[in-house]
Motif scaffolding. Structure first.
Motif, PDB file in Angstrom:
ATOM      1  N   THR A  68      -6.499   3.606  -8.651  1.00 22.28           N
ATOM      2  CA  THR A  68      -5.751   3.824  -8.441  1.00 22.28           C
ATOM      3  C   THR A  68      -4.300   4.656  -8.486  1.00 22.28           C
ATOM      4  O   THR A  68      -3.495   4.209  -7.765  1.00 22.28           O
ATOM      5  CB  THR A  68      -5.727   2.526  -9.894  1.00 22.28           C
ATOM      6  OG1 THR A  68      -5.997   1.393  -9.456  1.00 22.28           O
ATOM      7  CG2 THR A  68      -3.427   2.228  -9.976  1.00 22.28           C
ATOM      8  N   ASP A  69      -4.770   5.622  -9.657  1.00 24.18           N
ATOM      9  CA  ASP A  69      -3.847   6.878  -9.817  1.00 24.18           C
ATOM     10  C   ASP A  69      -4.191   7.078  -8.476  1.00 24.18           C
ATOM     11  O   ASP A  69      -2.438   7.758  -7.940  1.00 24.18           O
ATOM     12  CB  ASP A  69      -4.636   7.842 -10.995  1.00 24.18           C
ATOM     13  CG  ASP A  69      -4.443   8.002 -12.013  1.00 24.18           C
ATOM     14  OD1 ASP A  69      -4.060   6.189 -12.016  1.00 24.18           O
ATOM     15  OD2 ASP A  69      -5.528   7.769 -12.658  1.00 24.18           O
ATOM     16  N   GLN A  70      -5.208   7.164  -7.813  1.00 25.59           N
ATOM     17  CA  GLN A  70      -4.303   8.031  -6.156  1.00 25.59           C
ATOM     18  C   GLN A  70      -4.048   7.892  -5.482  1.00 25.59           C
ATOM     19  O   GLN A  70      -3.555   8.244  -4.284  1.00 25.59           O
ATOM     20  CB  GLN A  70      -6.501   9.356  -6.015  1.00 25.59           C
ATOM     21  CG  GLN A  70      -6.924   9.507  -6.830  1.00 25.59           C
ATOM     22  CD  GLN A  70      -5.848  11.227  -7.175  1.00 25.59           C
ATOM     23  OE1 GLN A  70      -5.345  11.192  -6.487  1.00 25.59           O
ATOM     24  NE2 GLN A  70      -6.482  11.656  -8.521  1.00 25.59           N
ATOM     25  N   LEU A  71      -4.965   6.050  -5.308  1.00 24.85           N
ATOM     26  CA  LEU A  71      -4.121   5.101  -3.487  1.00 24.85           C
ATOM     27  C   LEU A  71      -3.466   4.296  -4.204  1.00 24.85           C
ATOM     28  O   LEU A  71      -2.655   3.731  -3.427  1.00 24.85           O
ATOM     29  CB  LEU A  71      -5.575   5.060  -2.848  1.00 24.85           C
ATOM     30  CG  LEU A  71      -5.739   6.635  -3.070  1.00 24.85           C
ATOM     31  CD1 LEU A  71      -7.977   5.296  -1.969  1.00 24.85           C
ATOM     32  CD2 LEU A  71      -6.277   6.192  -0.656  1.00 24.85           C
ATOM     33  N   GLY A  72      -3.167   4.793  -5.281  1.00 21.96           N
ATOM     34  CA  GLY A  72      -2.069   2.935  -5.619  1.00 21.96           C
ATOM     35  C   GLY A  72      -2.159   1.910  -6.442  1.00 21.96           C
ATOM     36  O   GLY A  72      -1.430   1.134  -6.955  1.00 21.96           O
ATOM     37  N   ASP A  93      -1.608  -0.805   1.026  1.00 22.10           N
ATOM     38  CA  ASP A  93      -0.334  -0.022   1.724  1.00 22.10           C
ATOM     39  C   ASP A  93       0.669   0.934   2.834  1.00 22.10           C
ATOM     40  O   ASP A  93       1.190   0.955   2.961  1.00 22.10           O
ATOM     41  CB  ASP A  93       0.675  -0.555   0.236  1.00 22.10           C
ATOM     42  CG  ASP A  93       0.054  -1.276  -0.065  1.00 22.10           C
ATOM     43  OD1 ASP A  93       0.237  -2.794   0.488  1.00 22.10           O
ATOM     44  OD2 ASP A  93      -0.267  -1.769  -1.444  1.00 22.10           O
ATOM     45  N   THR A  94       0.171   2.297   1.487  1.00 22.44           N
ATOM     46  CA  THR A  94       0.220   3.438   2.450  1.00 22.44           C
ATOM     47  C   THR A  94      -0.948   4.593   3.425  1.00 22.44           C
ATOM     48  O   THR A  94      -0.174   5.035   4.154  1.00 22.44           O
ATOM     49  CB  THR A  94       0.508   4.253   1.398  1.00 22.44           C
ATOM     50  OG1 THR A  94      -0.910   4.889   1.080  1.00 22.44           O
ATOM     51  CG2 THR A  94       1.351   3.976  -0.026  1.00 22.44           C
ATOM     52  N   HIS A  95      -1.772   3.399   3.312  1.00 17.46           N
ATOM     53  CA  HIS A  95      -2.288   4.170   4.552  1.00 17.46           C
ATOM     54  C   HIS A  95      -3.077   5.378   3.723  1.00 17.46           C
ATOM     55  O   HIS A  95      -3.801   6.259   5.410  1.00 17.46           O
ATOM     56  CB  HIS A  95      -2.866   3.898   5.868  1.00 17.46           C
ATOM     57  CG  HIS A  95      -1.873   2.357   6.478  1.00 17.46           C
ATOM     58  ND1 HIS A  95      -2.753   2.107   6.447  1.00 17.46           N
ATOM     59  CD2 HIS A  95      -1.036   2.003   6.979  1.00 17.46           C
ATOM     60  CE1 HIS A  95      -1.958   0.626   7.420  1.00 17.46           C
ATOM     61  NE2 HIS A  95      -0.818   0.788   7.189  1.00 17.46           N
TER      62      HIS A  95
END
Length: 198
Positions: A68-72, A93-95
């Motif tokens: 979660t911290d790294q990729l959201g 979401d952000t790829h």
């Protein structure tokens, strides 16, 4: 070149190290390269982790909170089909992308990286040790605006793991991915040290 290409290159390099060819052209086993580790300018791992520390599932090396911290978000890991055990995570979401490979087959650790990967990279940074373990960051693209970056960490003189990070969303191409990959490598080390009881 992405992490999977680097993984394949390192695996092939390891196979090539095992034999030498004398003057009559007949391949013969060479002296064990592990007797001379490290080599190629690679640093020694002063406080190695146990050899079995990379025996687990690489998809378990990052916790939901770390992801979660790294990729959201805590996206599930997807095992990769590269020559070594590996896992990929991609944010829907952000790829943004994280790849992790365990080099647990006595592949000469960072020595292999220094000899076989370094000459092919346009960027090769010797990092400050991560939690006491030597590490390097590299990319086929020069400068801080590269699209992706790999960080390889030696956990013993023979064994290492590699992290690849591609920033997602507006960070893509605008943020140096090497510090991001270093952060992920730090998270992986935290998990591995916990597994080793440190």
């Amino acid at each position: 070149m992405n992490l999977r290409t680097t993984v394949a290159m390192l695996a092939v390099a390891v196979l090539a190290v095992g034999c030498s060819t004398p003057t009559d052209g007949t391949p013969t086993p060479s002296a064990s390269p592990t007797q001379n580790l490290p080599y190629g300018g690679a640093p020694k791992v002063e406080n190695p982790l146990p050899d079995d520390v990379l025996s687990g599932d690489p998809c378990q090396a990052l916790t939901p909170q770390q992801l979660t911290d790294q990729l959201g978000s805590a996206v599930p890991g997807k095992p990769d089909t590269s020559p070594v055990r590996a896992c990929d995570w991609t944010s829907p979401d952000t790829h943004g992308f994280i790849g992790l490979s365990f080099f647990d087959k006595h592949n000469d650790g960072l020595s292999n990286v220094y000899v076989n990967v370094r000459p092919q990279m346009k960027r090769f940074d010797v990092l400050q040790p991560i939690q006491g373990f030597p590490a390097v960051a590299y990319s086929t693209q020069p400068g801080p605006n590269s699209q992706t970056c790999d960080v390889n960490v030696g956990v013993t003189d023979q064994l290492s793991f590699a992290v690849e990070v591609t920033p997602g969303g507006t960070k893509f191409g605008n943020v140096d991915p090497c510090p991001l990959a270093t952060d992920v490598a730090n998270d992986v080390l935290t998990t591995l040290k916990h597994k080793a009881g440190r």
